[in-house]
Scaffold this motif. Structure first.
Motif, short mmCIF file in Angstrom:
data_model
loop_
_atom_site.label_atom_id
_atom_site.label_comp_id
_atom_site.label_asym_id
_atom_site.label_seq_id
_atom_site.Cartn_x
_atom_site.Cartn_y
_atom_site.Cartn_z
N LYS A 159 -2.72 2.37 13.97
CA LYS A 159 -3.92 2.67 12.78
C LYS A 159 -4.17 1.50 12.46
CE LYS A 159 -1.16 3.58 8.70
NZ LYS A 159 -1.48 2.24 8.30
N ILE A 160 -5.76 1.43 11.84
CA ILE A 160 -6.21 0.46 11.10
C ILE A 160 -6.72 0.97 9.89
CG2 ILE A 160 -7.94 -1.33 10.66
CD1 ILE A 160 -8.14 -1.26 13.99
N GLU A 161 -5.98 0.52 8.51
CA GLU A 161 -6.30 1.23 7.27
C GLU A 161 -7.00 0.29 6.48
OE1 GLU A 161 -4.31 3.79 3.63
OE2 GLU A 161 -3.21 2.94 5.30
N CYS A 162 -8.07 0.42 5.80
CA CYS A 162 -8.88 -0.14 4.66
C CYS A 162 -8.65 0.48 3.43
CB CYS A 162 -10.35 -0.26 5.12
SG CYS A 162 -11.17 -1.36 3.91
N ALA A 163 -8.48 -0.23 2.44
CA ALA A 163 -8.51 0.50 1.08
C ALA A 163 -9.44 -0.66 0.15
CB ALA A 163 -7.05 0.41 0.40
N VAL A 164 -9.88 -0.14 -0.85
CA VAL A 164 -10.69 -1.06 -1.79
C VAL A 164 -10.24 -0.70 -3.19
CG1 VAL A 164 -12.95 -1.65 -2.82
CG2 VAL A 164 -12.60 -0.88 -0.34
N LEU A 165 -9.65 -1.95 -3.89
CA LEU A 165 -9.14 -1.53 -5.22
C LEU A 165 -9.93 -2.17 -6.27
CD1 LEU A 165 -5.46 -3.03 -4.61
CD2 LEU A 165 -6.34 -0.59 -4.32
N ASP A 166 -9.99 -1.70 -7.55
CA ASP A 166 -10.95 -2.28 -8.56
C ASP A 166 -9.96 -2.85 -9.63
OD1 ASP A 166 -12.63 -2.67 -10.66
OD2 ASP A 166 -13.77 -0.82 -10.58
N SER A 167 -10.32 -4.34 -9.51
CA SER A 167 -9.27 -5.23 -10.38
C SER A 167 -9.78 -4.98 -11.79
CB SER A 167 -9.47 -6.56 -9.99
OG SER A 167 -10.80 -7.10 -10.21
N ALA A 168 -10.97 -4.36 -12.32
CA ALA A 168 -11.10 -4.24 -13.36
C ALA A 168 -10.57 -2.91 -14.00
CB ALA A 168 -12.69 -4.20 -13.65
N LYS A 169 -9.91 -1.79 -13.25
CA LYS A 169 -9.53 -0.71 -13.64
C LYS A 169 -8.13 -0.67 -13.05
CE LYS A 169 -14.06 1.29 -13.62
NZ LYS A 169 -14.91 2.85 -13.10
N ASN A 170 -7.33 -1.64 -13.47
CA ASN A 170 -5.93 -1.68 -13.33
C ASN A 170 -5.54 -1.22 -11.86
OD1 ASN A 170 -3.28 -2.02 -13.95
ND2 ASN A 170 -3.10 0.19 -14.67
N LEU A 171 -6.29 -1.95 -11.03
CA LEU A 171 -6.39 -1.77 -9.49
C LEU A 171 -6.33 -0.46 -9.25
CD1 LEU A 171 -3.25 -4.39 -8.77
CD2 LEU A 171 -5.63 -4.74 -8.56
N GLU A 172 -7.16 0.25 -9.75
CA GLU A 172 -7.52 1.71 -9.04
C GLU A 172 -8.20 1.76 -7.76
OE1 GLU A 172 -10.82 5.09 -10.13
OE2 GLU A 172 -10.38 3.72 -11.75
N VAL A 173 -7.59 2.72 -6.82
CA VAL A 173 -8.16 2.86 -5.51
C VAL A 173 -9.50 3.63 -5.54
CG1 VAL A 173 -7.69 3.79 -3.26
CG2 VAL A 173 -5.60 2.76 -4.73
N ILE A 174 -10.59 2.76 -5.18
CA ILE A 174 -11.79 3.53 -5.08
C ILE A 174 -12.23 3.97 -3.70
CG2 ILE A 174 -12.35 2.43 -7.25
CD1 ILE A 174 -13.99 0.47 -5.68
N ALA A 175 -11.46 3.48 -2.80
CA ALA A 175 -12.05 4.04 -1.33
C ALA A 175 -10.71 3.64 -0.57
CB ALA A 175 -13.07 3.47 -1.02
N ARG A 176 -10.44 4.69 0.50
CA ARG A 176 -9.40 4.38 1.54
C ARG A 176 -9.87 5.16 2.84
NH1 ARG A 176 -3.23 5.74 -0.14
NH2 ARG A 176 -2.30 4.64 2.09
N MET A 177 -9.70 4.36 3.89
CA MET A 177 -10.18 5.17 5.20
C MET A 177 -9.26 4.54 6.35
SD MET A 177 -14.21 5.46 6.38
CE MET A 177 -14.47 6.35 4.65
N ARG A 178 -9.07 5.21 7.27
CA ARG A 178 -8.38 4.85 8.73
C ARG A 178 -9.14 5.16 9.69
NH1 ARG A 178 -2.19 7.23 7.58
NH2 ARG A 178 -1.60 5.85 5.91
N LEU A 179 -8.96 4.40 10.77
CA LEU A 179 -9.64 4.54 11.94
C LEU A 179 -7.98 4.26 13.13
CD1 LEU A 179 -12.78 3.17 12.55
CD2 LEU A 179 -12.18 5.33 12.42
#
Length: 299
Positions: free
Chosen positions: A12-32
Motif C-alpha cells: 500500500k501507499i498511504e498519504c497523511a497530512v498533518l496540521d502543525s498549527a493544531k498539535n499535528l492534527e490529522v486533516i487528511a489520510r488516504m491509501r492506494l
C-alpha cells in the motif's frame, strides 16, 4: 503549516497530512495499492494519483513531501538500495518524485520514520528527556531507526540503524544481504517459523508457536521461544552497549510477543556492559501502522 507525508509500502501507499498549527492534527489520510508487480513507473503513477486525490480533499497541494521508503537512498549515487520492493533498487526515486510532483521531496527509510514518529508523537511523549531513541522493527524482517535529539541519523552510507544485518549467530542461515546468521535470520517471524519447522517437521505460524509454548507441552515451541528470548537479549544488549538509548520502541509482529518485555528484558541484563543493571524503557509502539506515514510527514 500543513505537513505532507507518504509511506511507500510493499502493498500500500498511504498519504497523511498533518496540521502543525493544531498539535499535528490529522486533516487528511488516504491509501492506494502499491501494485509493485507492475513495475517502477506504475508505482510513480500511483503516488501521483494519490497526491492529486489528497490535494483535492485538502483544498490545496503540498509545498514539499516527506517519504518513508523501503530501503534507502544511497547518498553518493542518489539511487535506491536495500529495498525489498525490488523494482525500486537502482532507481533515482527522489529525482523522479520531484519531477512528477513538482515539489521538493525528502526520503528516509521506513524504520527511521517509525522511530521519528514514535519519538515525537508516540511512546516518546512520555520520555521527552530521552536524547537517543531507537526504533526496532521485528516482523517479516528486522530493521531499526535511530533518532538523536529529535533528528534521524541516517549515517555516512545511509544505513544508520540497520540493526538487522549484524551477525548474531555464527554459521547461521544465509541472508539475502550476502552474509549468514544476521539478526534478521534468527529472530524475525519467518526465521522463528523456519526454526520450528526444522525441529518439528511441521510448518505453522508464529501465533501458533506461541499458543503451543503457553500450553507448556510442545517442546519444539518451548525451544523456539527460548531461542527468540536468548538471541533477542544478545542483540538488544549490543544496541544498548553502543548507543545507550533513553528509549527503545519495538514494532512489527514479533514485537507483540509480551515475553520480550519481561523475560526478554532479563536476558538483556546478562549481556549489557553495565554489571547487569538495565533501566532503559523498552515499549510497544503507540501509533500502530500510522507511524511510518506520520514520520514521513515530520521529515
Amino acid at each position: 503549516m500543513k505537513l505532507w507525508g507518504i509511506d511507500l509500502g510493499g502493498t500500500k501507499i498511504e498519504c497523511a497530512v498533518l496540521d502543525s498549527a493544531k498539535n499535528l492534527e490529522v486533516i487528511a489520510r488516504m491509501r492506494l495499492p502499491t501494485e509493485s508487480v507492475n513495475g517502477y513507473d506504475h508505482i510513480l503513477s500511483q503516488i501521483k494519483k494519490l497526491v492529486d486525490m489528497v490535494a483535492e480533499q485538502v483544498g490545496e497541494g503540498p509545498s514539499k513531501i516527506g517519504f518513508a521508503t523501503p530501503g534507502v537512498l544511497e547518498p553518493d549515487s542518489q539511487l535506491m538500495k536495500n529495498s525489498n520492493t525490488i523494482c525500486l533498487n537502482g532507481q533515482p526515486l527522489k529525482t523522479d518524485l520531484q519531477r512528477i510532483l513538482g515539489v521538493p521531496c525528502t526520503l528516509a527509510n521506513d524504520a527511521n520514520c517509525f522511530a521519528l514518529a514514535e519519538a515525537l508523537m508516540g511512546a516518546g511523549k512520555e520520555y521527552h528527556t530521552a536524547e537517543v531513541v531507537f526504533g526496532v522493527i521485528m516482523g517479516t524482517g528486522v530493521g531499526g531507526g535511530l533518532v538523536v535529539n529529535n533528528k534521524i541519523i541516517s549515517g555516512h552510507h545511509g544505513i544508520g540503524g540497520e540493526w538487522g544485518h549484524n551477525i548474531l549467530e555464527e554459521n547461521g542461515e544465509p541472508c539475502y544481504c550476502g552474509k549468514a546468521g544476521c539478526v534478521e535470520q534468527v529472530i524475525s517471524g519467518p526465521a522463528l517459523e523456519r526454526f520450528y519447522e526444522k525441529q518439528s517437521g511441521e510448518k505453522v505460524t508464529l501465533k501458533t508457536i506461541m499458543e503451543r509454548y503457553y500450553g507448556g507441552k510442545d517442546l519444539h515451541a518451548i525451544e523456539t521461544v527460548e531461542r527468540l528470548l536468548e538471541f533477542y537479549g544478545r542483540a538488544i544488549s549490543t544496541l544498548i552497549n553502543v548507543l545507550d538509548p533513553g528509549l527503545i520502541v519495538i514494532g512489527g509482529g514479533v514485537g507483540n510477543v509480551d515475553l520480550l518485555y519481561h523475560e526478554g528484558y532479563e536476558r538483556i541484563k546478562k549481556y549489557i556492559f553495565n554489571k547487569g543493571v538495565l533501566t532503559t524503557p523498552i515499549l510497544k509502539p503507540r501509533l500502530g501502522d500510522s507511524a511510518g506515514v506520520f514520520g514521513a510527514a515530520l521529515l
